[in-house]
Scaffold this active site. Structure first.
Site, short mmCIF file in Angstrom:
data_model
loop_
_atom_site.label_atom_id
_atom_site.label_comp_id
_atom_site.label_asym_id
_atom_site.label_seq_id
_atom_site.Cartn_x
_atom_site.Cartn_y
_atom_site.Cartn_z
N VAL A 83 96.97 128.28 -19.64
CA VAL A 83 95.97 129.32 -19.37
C VAL A 83 95.07 129.50 -20.59
CG1 VAL A 83 95.60 131.75 -18.79
CG2 VAL A 83 97.49 130.50 -17.73
N CYS A 84 95.65 129.44 -21.78
CA CYS A 84 94.92 129.71 -23.03
C CYS A 84 93.65 128.89 -23.20
CB CYS A 84 95.83 129.54 -24.24
SG CYS A 84 97.29 130.60 -24.20
N PRO A 85 93.69 127.56 -23.01
CA PRO A 85 92.44 126.81 -23.25
C PRO A 85 91.34 127.17 -22.26
CG PRO A 85 94.13 125.36 -22.36
CD PRO A 85 94.81 126.67 -22.69
N ILE B 171 89.78 130.26 -23.93
CA ILE B 171 89.10 129.90 -25.17
C ILE B 171 87.81 129.16 -24.87
CG2 ILE B 171 89.30 128.56 -27.31
CD1 ILE B 171 92.40 129.15 -27.11
#
Length: 181
Positions: A54-56, A59
């Site tokens: 999920v993070c990328p 970002i």
């Protein structure tokens, strides 16, 4: 979450952290601190761990909107509790992160995340927290998502716009609409 949660109206804590600011050899790292946002609006968003799924997406979406933040005279900062070398390796190895235009702050001591009150109880990783900080260093908005749910960058921009009007903004207000005075 910890009991010492930093919320709206509080002074954003002091910090000075190693960060990844680029991929050019010899210019990859720089310390980022409160001095970098002093007198400016700032958005700091946190993610749990590098090399996750999920993070990328978040970002990359913040990066895609980088000019929308700079157009609002706002400094954009990303952060997690991973170290600067992990951040660097992730940027080098993930196509959506190679050209980031904002720093990836490393809170390896977890001191800032702990002071903010955003560490999970079990793994001690940061929740998906987003802070809007005004030019006086006061937290004006906080949003925290559970680990499995990505945030909405358009909503961060909408709230930033509303805060920068310094007027009353009704539900679902967007830039260009009438305020309540």
């Amino acid at each position: 979450m910890a009991n010492n949660f930093v919320s709206v109206g509080a002074k954003f804590p002091q910090f000075d952290k190693k960060s990844v600011v680029g991929l050019e050899q010899g210019k990859e790292f720089k310390n980022i601190s409160n001095q970098d946002i002093e007198g400016k609006w700032a958005v700091m968003f946190w993610w749990p761990k590098d090399f996750t799924f999920v993070c990328p997406t978040e970002i990359a979406e913040f990066n895609k909107n980088f000019n929308n933040f700079t157009d609002r005279d706002t400094v954009l900062l990303g952060a997690s509790t991973d170290n600067e070398y992990v951040h660097h390796a992730w940027r080098m190895n993930h196509k959506d992160l190679k050209d980031l235009r904002f720093p990836m702050i490393s809170d390896t001591s977890k001191s800032l995340a702990e002071e903010l009150g955003i560490l999970t109880e079990d793994e001690k990783v940061a929740y998906r927290a987003t802070y809007i900080i005004d030019p006086e260093g006061i937290v004006r908005w906080v949003s925290i998502n559970d680990l499995s749910v990505g945030r909405n960058v358009d909503e961060v921009l909408r709230v930033l716009d509303a805060l920068q009007t310094d007027e009353l903004c009704p539900c679902n207000w967007t830039k260009g609409e009438e305020t309540l005075g």
